[in-house]
Design a protein around this motif. Structure first.
Motif, PDB file in Angstrom:
ATOM      1  N   UNK A 156      82.824 -28.479 -12.242  1.00 29.36           N
ATOM      2  CA  UNK A 156      81.187 -29.770 -12.694  1.00 29.36           C
ATOM      3  C   UNK A 156      82.086 -30.854 -11.508  1.00 29.36           C
ATOM      4  N   UNK A 157      80.813 -30.375 -10.431  1.00 27.82           N
ATOM      5  CA  UNK A 157      81.385 -31.901  -9.646  1.00 27.82           C
ATOM      6  C   UNK A 157      81.428 -31.398  -8.473  1.00 27.82           C
ATOM      7  N   UNK A 158      82.503 -30.271  -8.169  1.00 22.10           N
ATOM      8  CA  UNK A 158      82.750 -30.344  -6.775  1.00 22.10           C
ATOM      9  C   UNK A 158      81.825 -29.061  -5.944  1.00 22.10           C
ATOM     10  N   UNK A 159      82.033 -28.958  -4.795  1.00 20.27           N
ATOM     11  CA  UNK A 159      81.137 -28.698  -3.556  1.00 20.27           C
ATOM     12  C   UNK A 159      81.500 -26.818  -4.280  1.00 20.27           C
ATOM     13  N   UNK A 160      81.025 -26.106  -3.966  1.00 19.51           N
ATOM     14  CA  UNK A 160      80.597 -24.431  -3.636  1.00 19.51           C
ATOM     15  C   UNK A 160      81.224 -24.143  -1.867  1.00 19.51           C
ATOM     16  N   UNK A 161      81.435 -22.859  -1.477  1.00 16.59           N
ATOM     17  CA  UNK A 161      82.084 -23.422  -0.627  1.00 16.59           C
ATOM     18  C   UNK A 161      80.744 -23.553   0.401  1.00 16.59           C
ATOM     19  N   UNK A 162      80.582 -23.014   1.788  1.00 15.75           N
ATOM     20  CA  UNK A 162      79.117 -23.296   2.051  1.00 15.75           C
ATOM     21  C   UNK A 162      79.085 -22.010   3.040  1.00 15.75           C
ATOM     22  N   UNK A 163      77.647 -21.626   2.693  1.00 14.94           N
ATOM     23  CA  UNK A 163      77.582 -20.197   3.354  1.00 14.94           C
ATOM     24  C   UNK A 163      78.091 -19.940   4.730  1.00 14.94           C
ATOM     25  N   UNK A 164      78.367 -21.576   5.725  1.00 13.08           N
ATOM     26  CA  UNK A 164      78.308 -21.219   7.024  1.00 13.08           C
ATOM     27  C   UNK A 164      80.195 -21.048   7.442  1.00 13.08           C
ATOM     28  N   UNK A 165      80.632 -21.180   6.270  1.00  8.29           N
ATOM     29  CA  UNK A 165      81.740 -21.236   6.468  1.00  8.29           C
ATOM     30  C   UNK A 165      82.416 -19.983   6.054  1.00  8.29           C
ATOM     31  N   UNK A 166      82.021 -19.322   5.261  1.00  4.13           N
ATOM     32  CA  UNK A 166      81.534 -17.398   4.454  1.00  4.13           C
ATOM     33  C   UNK A 166      81.551 -16.632   5.565  1.00  4.13           C
ATOM     34  N   UNK A 167      80.107 -17.313   6.315  1.00  2.47           N
ATOM     35  CA  UNK A 167      79.685 -16.380   7.361  1.00  2.47           C
ATOM     36  C   UNK A 167      81.063 -16.575   8.295  1.00  2.47           C
ATOM     37  N   UNK A 168      81.493 -17.426   9.130  1.00  2.75           N
ATOM     38  CA  UNK A 168      82.290 -17.159   9.958  1.00  2.75           C
ATOM     39  C   UNK A 168      83.310 -17.248   9.456  1.00  2.75           C
ATOM     40  N   UNK A 169      83.940 -16.909   8.370  1.00  2.00           N
ATOM     41  CA  UNK A 169      85.471 -15.665   7.782  1.00  2.00           C
ATOM     42  C   UNK A 169      85.128 -14.577   7.695  1.00  2.00           C
ATOM     43  N   UNK A 170      83.789 -14.804   7.785  1.00  2.00           N
ATOM     44  CA  UNK A 170      83.138 -12.972   7.706  1.00  2.00           C
ATOM     45  C   UNK A 170      83.573 -12.523   8.826  1.00  2.00           C
ATOM     46  N   UNK A 171      82.929 -13.157  10.191  1.00  2.00           N
ATOM     47  CA  UNK A 171      82.359 -12.220  11.533  1.00  2.00           C
ATOM     48  C   UNK A 171      84.475 -12.667  11.852  1.00  2.00           C
ATOM     49  N   UNK A 172      85.032 -13.826  12.056  1.00  2.00           N
ATOM     50  CA  UNK A 172      86.025 -13.654  12.987  1.00  2.00           C
ATOM     51  C   UNK A 172      87.593 -13.661  12.241  1.00  2.00           C
ATOM     52  N   UNK A 173      87.332 -13.222  10.967  1.00  2.00           N
ATOM     53  CA  UNK A 173      88.776 -13.171   9.934  1.00  2.00           C
ATOM     54  C   UNK A 173      88.321 -11.740   9.504  1.00  2.00           C
ATOM     55  N   UNK A 174      87.797 -11.756   8.311  1.00  2.00           N
ATOM     56  CA  UNK A 174      87.879 -10.360   7.574  1.00  2.00           C
ATOM     57  C   UNK A 174      87.785  -8.994   8.134  1.00  2.00           C
ATOM     58  N   UNK A 175      88.443  -8.071   7.987  1.00  2.00           N
ATOM     59  CA  UNK A 175      88.856  -6.818   8.178  1.00  2.00           C
ATOM     60  C   UNK A 175      87.796  -6.044   7.414  1.00  2.00           C
ATOM     61  N   UNK A 176      86.739  -6.427   7.806  1.00  2.00           N
ATOM     62  CA  UNK A 176      85.572  -5.007   7.648  1.00  2.00           C
ATOM     63  C   UNK A 176      86.089  -3.474   8.315  1.00  2.00           C
ATOM     64  N   UNK A 177      85.162  -2.795   6.893  1.00  2.00           N
ATOM     65  CA  UNK A 177      84.733  -2.580   6.225  1.00  2.00           C
ATOM     66  C   UNK A 177      84.519  -3.067   5.077  1.00  2.00           C
ATOM     67  N   UNK A 178      83.848  -3.374   4.071  1.00  2.00           N
ATOM     68  CA  UNK A 178      85.177  -4.276   2.863  1.00  2.00           C
ATOM     69  C   UNK A 178      84.212  -2.592   1.565  1.00  2.00           C
ATOM     70  N   UNK A 179      84.937  -2.206   1.117  1.00  2.00           N
ATOM     71  CA  UNK A 179      85.247  -1.583  -0.424  1.00  2.00           C
ATOM     72  C   UNK A 179      83.944  -1.607  -1.084  1.00  2.00           C
ATOM     73  N   UNK A 180      83.935  -0.511  -1.786  1.00  2.00           N
ATOM     74  CA  UNK A 180      82.330  -0.879  -2.980  1.00  2.00           C
ATOM     75  C   UNK A 180      83.123  -0.435  -3.907  1.00  2.00           C
ATOM     76  N   UNK A 181      82.285  -1.095  -5.000  1.00  2.00           N
ATOM     77  CA  UNK A 181      82.947  -0.727  -6.468  1.00  2.00           C
ATOM     78  C   UNK A 181      83.582   1.160  -6.330  1.00  2.00           C
ATOM     79  N   UNK A 182      84.505   1.604  -6.504  1.00  2.00           N
ATOM     80  CA  UNK A 182      84.576   3.191  -7.531  1.00  2.00           C
ATOM     81  C   UNK A 182      83.461   3.362  -8.244  1.00  2.00           C
ATOM     82  N   UNK A 183      82.918   4.969  -7.973  1.00  2.00           N
ATOM     83  CA  UNK A 183      82.274   4.736  -8.732  1.00  2.00           C
ATOM     84  C   UNK A 183      81.807   5.928  -9.891  1.00  2.00           C
TER      85      UNK A 183
END
Length: 84
Positions: free
Chosen positions: A57-84
């Protein structure tokens, strides 16, 4: 809004682009992550598409702009899907 509390394992995987967070703050695990033990299943693969735990409580959530940057610049796509 540009901080996450991660264990040392998850921090390393995040920095290497093997895990990330989507815009709706669910965990993404890269298909490039290869787990070779039951520990990999329980500590990483079990997180696929799970919601992020909310900050204290009282702490900020990660901002979507930072998450988007990580997704574009760092994350090694594609992401896994839940095994069905």
């Amino acid at each position: 809004p540009n901080a996450l509390a991660l264990s040392s394992l998850h921090h390393r995987l995040f920095d290497r682009g093997l895990i990330g967070l989507t815009a709706d703050r669910t965990v993404a695990v890269s298909s490039h992550f290869i787990g070779r033990s039951s520990a990999a299943d329980s500590l990483v693969l079990s997180l696929v598409e799970q919601p992020m735990l909310e900050p204290q409580a009282g702490q900020p959530r990660p901002h979507v702009d930072h998450l988007a940057w990580h997704g574009r610049e760092v994350f090694r796509a594609p992401a896994r899907a839940v095994a069905g």
